[in-house]
Design a protein around this motif. Structure first.
Motif, PDB file in Angstrom:
ATOM      1  N   LEU A 180     -38.395  13.406  31.592  1.00 46.43           N
ATOM      2  CA  LEU A 180     -37.887  12.280  30.815  1.00 46.43           C
ATOM      3  C   LEU A 180     -36.218  11.840  31.531  1.00 46.43           C
ATOM      4  O   LEU A 180     -35.935  10.613  31.544  1.00 46.43           O
ATOM      5  N   VAL A 181     -35.469  12.843  31.856  1.00 48.33           N
ATOM      6  CA  VAL A 181     -34.156  12.655  32.381  1.00 48.33           C
ATOM      7  C   VAL A 181     -33.954  13.044  33.900  1.00 48.33           C
ATOM      8  O   VAL A 181     -34.432  14.219  34.263  1.00 48.33           O
ATOM      9  N   ASP A 182     -33.604  11.994  34.692  1.00 50.59           N
ATOM     10  CA  ASP A 182     -33.418  12.395  36.263  1.00 50.59           C
ATOM     11  C   ASP A 182     -32.360  13.253  36.203  1.00 50.59           C
ATOM     12  O   ASP A 182     -31.335  13.257  35.410  1.00 50.59           O
ATOM     13  N   GLY A 183     -31.958  13.777  37.290  1.00 53.60           N
ATOM     14  CA  GLY A 183     -30.716  14.517  37.613  1.00 53.60           C
ATOM     15  C   GLY A 183     -29.507  13.493  37.665  1.00 53.60           C
ATOM     16  O   GLY A 183     -28.416  13.793  36.909  1.00 53.60           O
ATOM     17  N   GLU A 184     -29.720  12.474  38.127  1.00 57.77           N
ATOM     18  CA  GLU A 184     -28.687  11.177  37.908  1.00 57.77           C
ATOM     19  C   GLU A 184     -28.228  11.053  36.601  1.00 57.77           C
ATOM     20  O   GLU A 184     -27.146  10.967  36.282  1.00 57.77           O
ATOM     21  N   GLN A 185     -29.262  10.707  35.635  1.00 60.53           N
ATOM     22  CA  GLN A 185     -29.125  10.260  34.347  1.00 60.53           C
ATOM     23  C   GLN A 185     -28.367  11.371  33.727  1.00 60.53           C
ATOM     24  O   GLN A 185     -27.531  11.167  32.903  1.00 60.53           O
ATOM     25  N   GLY A 186     -28.854  12.865  33.818  1.00 59.39           N
ATOM     26  CA  GLY A 186     -28.091  13.643  33.071  1.00 59.39           C
ATOM     27  C   GLY A 186     -26.789  13.930  33.579  1.00 59.39           C
ATOM     28  O   GLY A 186     -25.838  14.283  32.626  1.00 59.39           O
ATOM     29  N   SER A 187     -26.493  13.707  34.788  1.00 60.55           N
ATOM     30  CA  SER A 187     -25.300  14.047  35.400  1.00 60.55           C
ATOM     31  C   SER A 187     -23.920  12.710  34.854  1.00 60.55           C
ATOM     32  O   SER A 187     -22.872  13.202  34.646  1.00 60.55           O
ATOM     33  N   ARG A 188     -24.637  11.697  35.040  1.00 61.86           N
ATOM     34  CA  ARG A 188     -23.623  10.400  34.580  1.00 61.86           C
ATOM     35  C   ARG A 188     -23.440  10.799  32.957  1.00 61.86           C
ATOM     36  O   ARG A 188     -22.201  10.394  32.474  1.00 61.86           O
ATOM     37  N   PHE A 189     -24.408  11.016  32.176  1.00 58.54           N
ATOM     38  CA  PHE A 189     -24.334  11.255  30.737  1.00 58.54           C
ATOM     39  C   PHE A 189     -23.112  12.404  30.619  1.00 58.54           C
ATOM     40  O   PHE A 189     -22.179  12.033  29.734  1.00 58.54           O
ATOM     41  N   LEU A 190     -23.031  13.343  31.503  1.00 57.51           N
ATOM     42  CA  LEU A 190     -22.245  14.512  31.322  1.00 57.51           C
ATOM     43  C   LEU A 190     -20.969  14.240  31.761  1.00 57.51           C
ATOM     44  O   LEU A 190     -19.923  14.479  30.993  1.00 57.51           O
ATOM     45  N   GLN A 191     -20.904  13.262  32.725  1.00 54.22           N
ATOM     46  CA  GLN A 191     -19.716  12.705  33.320  1.00 54.22           C
ATOM     47  C   GLN A 191     -18.908  11.883  32.373  1.00 54.22           C
ATOM     48  O   GLN A 191     -17.824  11.819  32.167  1.00 54.22           O
ATOM     49  N   ASP A 192     -19.745  11.032  31.432  1.00 55.59           N
ATOM     50  CA  ASP A 192     -19.213  10.071  30.644  1.00 55.59           C
ATOM     51  C   ASP A 192     -18.524  10.691  29.342  1.00 55.59           C
ATOM     52  O   ASP A 192     -17.549  10.598  28.838  1.00 55.59           O
ATOM     53  N   LEU A 193     -19.231  12.015  29.220  1.00 53.59           N
ATOM     54  CA  LEU A 193     -18.815  12.601  27.870  1.00 53.59           C
ATOM     55  C   LEU A 193     -17.622  13.537  28.275  1.00 53.59           C
ATOM     56  O   LEU A 193     -16.440  13.491  27.464  1.00 53.59           O
ATOM     57  N   GLY A 194     -17.552  14.010  29.358  1.00 58.70           N
ATOM     58  CA  GLY A 194     -16.291  14.691  29.768  1.00 58.70           C
ATOM     59  C   GLY A 194     -15.111  13.721  29.853  1.00 58.70           C
ATOM     60  O   GLY A 194     -13.944  14.126  29.536  1.00 58.70           O
ATOM     61  N   ALA A 195     -15.635  12.533  30.415  1.00 62.50           N
ATOM     62  CA  ALA A 195     -14.012  11.502  30.564  1.00 62.50           C
ATOM     63  C   ALA A 195     -13.573  11.288  29.185  1.00 62.50           C
ATOM     64  O   ALA A 195     -12.584  10.864  29.139  1.00 62.50           O
ATOM     65  N   MET A 196     -14.343  10.993  28.237  1.00 66.29           N
ATOM     66  CA  MET A 196     -13.955  10.713  26.894  1.00 66.29           C
ATOM     67  C   MET A 196     -13.218  11.852  26.281  1.00 66.29           C
ATOM     68  O   MET A 196     -12.125  11.550  25.787  1.00 66.29           O
ATOM     69  N   LEU A 197     -13.748  13.109  26.502  1.00 59.74           N
ATOM     70  CA  LEU A 197     -12.941  14.336  25.892  1.00 59.74           C
ATOM     71  C   LEU A 197     -11.719  14.705  26.867  1.00 59.74           C
ATOM     72  O   LEU A 197     -10.751  15.048  26.177  1.00 59.74           O
TER      73      LEU A 197
END
Length: 468
Positions: free
Chosen positions: A441-458
């Motif tokens: 369901l989730v490509d590596g790019e999609q998972g990485s960008r989600f994690l990156q956005d989450l890290g940016a907010m924290l």
């Protein structure tokens, strides 16, 4: 004219096609008079502990199963002595059909809450409002043939159930769960001498340990898993515990998930000092007075915001229809470690909640899970999950997906570490995020960008303004 009859109550399917449940504790004893919908037992399904209401008003004639016994759905667990019309039974019985007028409406059989209202002689439904629902019991199963009294006796003769001894009265048996009774037995503790500090006087593991060693009794790792240790002096070199209840369900679900969905796990270590500073400010503010705020609260809110730009992580793979189902809502699952095993209750429509509402929902969810009172409905329908392994001092892991979900996030411990900050090395508060996702369901790019956005907010909570 009315006579008494014996009615058997068979264990119902308590939801989602569950085939068995364990009797945790009886709330009544033989000879007790019970009202319709009065709680008579606690049973543990494969997902949660559920309170079981009485389907009849009458006297408890026999309890067919002991606490700790696993019972199949449809098997009788308790018999009641109830009042009935002479020469007939309740709705669905052959005697009622033969002994009543053809055009007269049949009297309804008493049922569990959620199975239908029961009419008293006054014509009003006699049911107590409870948040409990269960599928209907077939009439043939719920209304066995009555046992009527002989002519010379005003009451029926109750035949004892073969090979089943009625348990002692509740007043004679200390209230505790099977694992606690096992622990007490291994430690040589008489539960009758222990004062329970749990809900309604329930005796807990800590009560047993405190009774033995004043709270200083060492706890073995096996005991934490629900298995009491055996010493070599006992003559036994191993201890066996039946796999059942929540642990059995969790094991089956995790094996199915691990061998069905191709897991990928990515890690991101983040300087969360700004988030921890924000948390301190919120706790000190008047608006959040009385609310329980934790790092999990803020991370949960950040996850809900990040999903708006990365909806593929909030979806599931429908093998039967060969479709990808993308949810337009978020039921946020929170993994909870309970005495009976791991559960993942979820907060319904978490995407609609403010931070205050999310805080309240998280507190209620965790308190209910620890008390073992999570309803089966709260354990199904999740869309994405979070597991907080940081509370155990763990930094990172590879969490297994909750079946039917595309992603799960593990939060590591917040630690003070030397970290690059403004081109210098400073002592900062750091956390590692571990994201597992279904690679179908989730490509590596999609998972990485989600994690990156989450890290940016924290690492900079002000980034939320750029994402909403």
């Amino acid at each position: 004219m009315s006579a008494t009859m014996i009615k058997e109550f068979k264990l119902p399917d308590l939801g989602e096609g569950l085939t068995e449940s364990e009797i945790v504790a009886w709330k009544v004893a033989v000879g007790d008079t019970v009202a319709l919908n009065q709680i008579i037992a606690e049973v543990e399904t494969a997902k949660a502990v559920v309170e079981l209401p009485s389907p009849f008003a009458g006297v408890v004639a026999a309890l067919h199963e002991q606490p700790g016994t696993v019972v199949e759905v449809g098997k009788p667990i308790v018999s009641f002595e109830v009042e009935g019309d002479d020469g007939g039974t309740a709705a669905g019985g052959a005697g009622a059909a033969a002994g009543s007028d053809a055009g007269a409406p049949a009297k309804r059989e008493p049922n569990l809450v959620g199975y239908g209202a029961v009419l008293e002689s006054s014509g009003r439904p006699a049911r107590r409002a409870r948040n409990f629902a269960a599928p209907a019991v077939p009439a043939a199963a719920a209304a066995p043939a009555p046992v009527t009294a002989p002519a010379a006796a005003p009451a029926p003769v109750i035949e004892p159930v073969a090979a089943v001894a009625a348990p002692p009265l509740l007043s004679e048996r200390p209230r505790s769960t099977p694992p606690v009774r096992k622990l007490a037995k291994d430690l040589g503790v008489d539960l009758a001498a222990v004062t329970g500090t749990g809900e309604h006087g329930l005796i807990t593991r800590d009560d047993v340990r405190n009774f033995v060693g004043g709270g200083d009794l060492p706890v073995a790792p096996q005991d934490l898993a629900g298995v009491a240790p055996q010493s070599a002096a006992d003559g036994e070199r191993e201890t066996r515990t039946p796999i059942k209840g929540v642990r059995k369900h969790t094991a089956a679900a995790m094996v199915s998930s691990a061998f069905t969905a191709p897991h990928v796990t990515e890690f991101l270590t983040v300087d969360v000092t700004p988030t921890m500073e924000l948390l301190a400010k919120l706790k000190a503010s008047r608006a959040f007075a009385g609310y329980k705020l934790t790092p999990l609260t803020l991370v949960s809110k950040a996850v809900l915001i990040a999903l708006r730009n990365h909806p593929t992580l909030n979806s599931r793979w429908d093998e039967a229809s060969q479709e990808i189902v993308q949810y337009n809502y978020v039921n946020l699952g929170i993994a909870a470690a309970t005495p009976r095993g791991l559960t993942v209750p979820n907060i319904k429509d978490a995407h609609r909640m403010s931070l205050l509402e999310l805080s309240t929902a998280l507190t209620a969810l965790t308190d209910t899970a620890r008390a073992g009172k999570t309803a089966p409905s709260e354990l199904s329908g999740g869309t994405i999950s979070i597991t907080n392994i940081g509370v155990f001092g763990i930094d990172a892991g590879t969490p297994i997906l909750n079946p039917g979900e595309a992603a799960i996030l593990a939060l590591g411990a917040v630690r003070k570490m030397p970290w690059e900050y403004q081109d210098e090395v400073a002592l900062r508060q750091v956390m590692t995020l571990s994201l597992s996702f279904d690679h179908r369901l989730v490509d590596g790019e999609q998972g990485s960008r989600f994690l990156q956005d989450l890290g940016a907010m924290l690492s900079d909570p002000g980034m939320v303004l750029a994402m909403v």
